[in-house]
Design a protein around this motif. Structure first.
Motif, short mmCIF file in Angstrom:
data_model
loop_
_atom_site.label_atom_id
_atom_site.label_comp_id
_atom_site.label_asym_id
_atom_site.label_seq_id
_atom_site.Cartn_x
_atom_site.Cartn_y
_atom_site.Cartn_z
N VAL A 27 -7.53 -6.22 3.65
CA VAL A 27 -6.12 -5.98 3.96
C VAL A 27 -5.65 -4.69 3.29
CG1 VAL A 27 -3.77 -6.86 3.60
CG2 VAL A 27 -5.56 -8.40 4.37
N ASP A 28 -6.05 -4.47 2.04
CA ASP A 28 -5.67 -3.22 1.36
C ASP A 28 -6.21 -2.01 2.10
OD1 ASP A 28 -4.31 -4.62 -0.58
OD2 ASP A 28 -5.93 -4.52 -2.07
N ARG A 29 -7.45 -2.10 2.59
CA ARG A 29 -8.05 -0.99 3.33
C ARG A 29 -7.28 -0.73 4.63
NH1 ARG A 29 -12.71 -2.10 2.11
NH2 ARG A 29 -13.20 -3.70 3.63
N VAL A 30 -6.87 -1.79 5.31
CA VAL A 30 -6.09 -1.63 6.54
C VAL A 30 -4.74 -1.01 6.24
CG1 VAL A 30 -4.91 -2.92 8.37
CG2 VAL A 30 -7.27 -3.47 7.81
N LEU A 31 -4.10 -1.44 5.16
CA LEU A 31 -2.79 -0.88 4.80
C LEU A 31 -2.91 0.59 4.44
CD1 LEU A 31 -1.21 -3.82 2.76
CD2 LEU A 31 -0.65 -3.08 5.08
N ASP A 32 -3.98 0.97 3.72
CA ASP A 32 -4.19 2.38 3.40
C ASP A 32 -4.37 3.19 4.68
OD1 ASP A 32 -4.01 1.89 0.71
OD2 ASP A 32 -6.19 1.81 0.38
N GLY A 33 -5.13 2.64 5.62
CA GLY A 33 -5.32 3.32 6.91
C GLY A 33 -4.01 3.47 7.65
N MET A 34 -3.15 2.46 7.59
CA MET A 34 -1.85 2.53 8.26
C MET A 34 -0.98 3.61 7.62
SD MET A 34 -1.60 0.45 10.79
CE MET A 34 0.15 0.33 11.01
N GLU A 35 -1.04 3.72 6.29
CA GLU A 35 -0.27 4.77 5.61
C GLU A 35 -0.74 6.15 6.04
OE1 GLU A 35 -0.34 4.11 1.39
OE2 GLU A 35 0.64 2.16 1.57
N GLN A 36 -2.05 6.33 6.14
CA GLN A 36 -2.59 7.62 6.57
C GLN A 36 -2.18 7.90 8.02
OE1 GLN A 36 -6.80 7.51 5.93
NE2 GLN A 36 -6.61 7.34 3.71
N LEU A 37 -2.22 6.87 8.84
CA LEU A 37 -1.82 7.02 10.24
C LEU A 37 -0.35 7.42 10.36
CD1 LEU A 37 -2.60 6.60 13.26
CD2 LEU A 37 -1.76 4.28 13.00
N LEU A 38 0.50 6.77 9.59
CA LEU A 38 1.93 7.09 9.62
C LEU A 38 2.20 8.50 9.09
CD1 LEU A 38 3.44 3.67 8.53
CD2 LEU A 38 3.46 4.67 10.82
N ALA A 39 1.46 8.91 8.07
CA ALA A 39 1.63 10.26 7.54
C ALA A 39 1.21 11.28 8.59
CB ALA A 39 0.82 10.43 6.26
N GLY A 40 0.11 11.02 9.29
CA GLY A 40 -0.33 11.91 10.36
C GLY A 40 0.67 11.96 11.49
N GLN A 41 1.25 10.81 11.82
CA GLN A 41 2.25 10.78 12.88
C GLN A 41 3.48 11.57 12.48
OE1 GLN A 41 3.47 6.84 13.99
NE2 GLN A 41 4.39 7.52 15.89
N LEU A 42 3.87 11.51 11.22
CA LEU A 42 5.02 12.29 10.74
C LEU A 42 4.73 13.79 10.86
CD1 LEU A 42 7.79 12.41 9.39
CD2 LEU A 42 6.62 12.26 7.18
N ARG A 43 3.51 14.21 10.46
CA ARG A 43 3.15 15.63 10.61
C ARG A 43 3.17 16.04 12.08
NH1 ARG A 43 -0.68 13.97 6.86
NH2 ARG A 43 -2.31 13.95 8.45
#
Length: 113
Positions: free
Chosen positions: A57-73
């Motif tokens: 779950v922690d790995r999935v949440l980290d991936g989601m954070e990276q995905l959201l940061a990329g989407q913001l960029r």
């Protein structure tokens, strides 16, 4: 009289034993159902894979954070592109106005001669 008391006592004792046997049988059935449900629940929550669920779950949440940061960029880049397109439109409109003004002056100059 004693025979009647012994007979009545025996009847009551047999009835109580019958009630106790039925209660024990019902409790046995209830325990059997609980055991079955417990086994089903244990099967559903047993860790049958090599990784810990919390780590997954922690790995999935980290991936989601990276995905959201990329989407913001990406959203920021799209905003900059929109600004650049709007600036180009303004420049083209300005050049169009200038070109029409030059064409009108040329027409006026040619018609005056």
């Amino acid at each position: 009289m004693q025979v009647a008391l012994v007979s009545a006592g025996g009847t009551v004792t047999v009835a109580l034993v019958g009630v106790l046997v039925e209660l024990v049988r019902r409790q046995g059935q209830a325990l059997s159902e609980v055991r079955e449900h417990t086994e089903e629940a244990r099967h559903q929550v047993a860790n049958t894979h090599s990784t810990n669920l919390r780590d997954d779950v922690d790995r999935v949440l980290d991936g989601m954070e990276q995905l959201l940061a990329g989407q913001l960029r990406h959203d920021e880049a799209l905003g900059r592109h929109g600004d650049e397109i709007n600036a180009l439109r303004r420049e083209m409109a300005h050049e169009r106005v200038e070109r029409l003004a030059v064409a009108e002056r040329l027409d006026n100059h040619l018609s005056a001669n």
